[in-house]
Write an enzyme that holds these catalytic residues in place. Sequence first.
Site, mmCIF file in Angstrom:
data_model
loop_
_atom_site.group_PDB
_atom_site.id
_atom_site.type_symbol
_atom_site.label_atom_id
_atom_site.label_comp_id
_atom_site.label_asym_id
_atom_site.label_seq_id
_atom_site.Cartn_x
_atom_site.Cartn_y
_atom_site.Cartn_z
ATOM 1 C CB SER A 86 -42.606 -28.711 -67.097
ATOM 2 O OG SER A 86 -43.033 -29.719 -66.216
ATOM 3 C CB THR A 210 -46.913 -31.321 -70.626
ATOM 4 O OG1 THR A 210 -46.701 -30.128 -71.361
ATOM 5 C CG2 THR A 210 -48.400 -31.573 -70.541
ATOM 6 C CB THR A 228 -48.430 -27.879 -69.830
ATOM 7 O OG1 THR A 228 -47.066 -27.634 -70.167
ATOM 8 C CG2 THR A 228 -49.302 -27.105 -70.814
ATOM 9 N NE ARG A 238 -47.114 -22.936 -78.102
ATOM 10 C CZ ARG A 238 -46.984 -24.081 -77.456
ATOM 11 N NH1 ARG A 238 -47.224 -24.151 -76.167
ATOM 12 N NH2 ARG A 238 -46.612 -25.168 -78.081
ATOM 13 C CB THR A 261 -45.442 -34.294 -72.751
ATOM 14 O OG1 THR A 261 -44.690 -35.451 -73.056
ATOM 15 C CG2 THR A 261 -46.302 -34.595 -71.569
ATOM 16 N N GLY A 262 -44.598 -32.585 -75.109
ATOM 17 C CA GLY A 262 -43.659 -32.279 -76.198
ATOM 18 C C GLY A 262 -44.182 -31.139 -77.053
ATOM 19 N N GLY A 264 -46.094 -28.893 -78.928
ATOM 20 C CA GLY A 264 -47.535 -28.988 -79.114
ATOM 21 C C GLY A 264 -48.008 -28.726 -80.525
HETATM 22 N N1 ASP Z 1 -47.054 -29.757 -75.122
HETATM 23 C C1 ASP Z 1 -46.723 -28.558 -74.418
HETATM 24 C C2 ASP Z 1 -46.990 -27.381 -75.296
HETATM 25 O O1 ASP Z 1 -46.697 -27.448 -76.477
HETATM 26 C C3 ASP Z 1 -45.326 -28.442 -73.956
HETATM 27 C C4 ASP Z 1 -44.636 -29.662 -73.523
HETATM 28 O O2 ASP Z 1 -45.218 -30.695 -73.281
HETATM 29 O O3 ASP Z 1 -43.434 -29.621 -73.423
HETATM 30 O O4 ASP Z 1 -47.401 -26.378 -74.791
#
Ligand code: ASP
Length: 355
Positions: A86, A210, A228, A238, A261-262, A264
């Site tokens: 990740s 991330t 990340t 992107r 995280t998550g 985005g």
């Molecule tokens: N936040 C990150 C993104 O959207 C990805 C992630 O944390 O899973 O690029």
Amino acid sequence: MSSSISRRNFFYRGVGLSAGTLMLRHFKVFGRPVGQGLPMIVTSHTNLTGQKALEAGWDVLQQGGSAVDAIEKAANIIEVDPEDTSVGYGGLPNEAGVVQLDASIMDGKTYNAGAVGCLENIKTPVSVARIVMERTDHIFLVGQGALQFAREWGFREENLLTEKARKIWLRWKENLNPDDDWGPPDHLRNRKNDQAYWEEFPEMENHHGTVNVLALDPQGNVAGLTTTSGLSFKIPGRVGDSPIIGAGLYVDNEVGAAGATGRGEDVIKSLASYYIVARMADGRTPQEACEDALNMIIRKYKKVNPDFYPSEKFVAINKSGEVGCATMRGRHNPKMSLMTPRGFSKYEGTIIHRT
Ligand code: ASP
């Protein structure tokens, strides 16, 4: 090491649970996390590499180093870990099979920030972001410009796509469309019951991941970073929330720091890290502020899709050494790793929408 700011003298409940070599400890004051003492370094990563990263950052803090030095050193350890799909080297690629990295860093002491987006071929993007922060008057470099900048500063170019990540990417391509020509010949394609095939690469299902690292140094200065490889299999070019100051990261030396995280896209629209720090400035604890941000995102979507609970996890610290962590959905409470004068521990946060 003794802290220059005296620890808060709260009554606390400390529960030491031994789990292998890791100590899980939860400190609460009537349901509120108590200040952990200074200095402190925390990360959203909860695996062994996360612990090693904190230990390295802690060494810096113990020698009187700055919060910025400590978080960079910690994050580099996670970025170069080939097993971590990740972040950095070994991160899952975009849909074209190219690893494109995003990272940001913010120094509360100087109110400086730096970031890179869509950076290819450099294992430690957060170190490039740090140079953007300290050696330019810009904040955010992307793509070829970021790569050129890194080259000029002596970063070595390397192929970031590990064999593991390449295989996961190919497996993802094979399963995109049952009617295309990827995968074995048609007459051999019935894989529905082939458990070993589906279980070989569990990472294929997980498009998130991330790392956030936040710290308070012995002088009480705050710093944070987010690094990340972004959403796996994303459209080339992107950029996610991680390198966007206010979205994937925010630091205020008078208040604290937060990172995300998550998915985005939701974090960018809600400027969630800034929101969390602003809530803490209004007196909310880091835990409450992380939950506030998730509830704010749910409220925004409510009218268009009441069942939409995107995948965010937030972590935060405040100047008093309190911590917080909350996730939008899931079955297991989210955790974060901490290194404080009390040693290494894990803090367990809350889930807003239990599934
Ligand atoms: N936040 C990150 C993104 O959207 C990805 C992630 O944390 O899973 O690029």
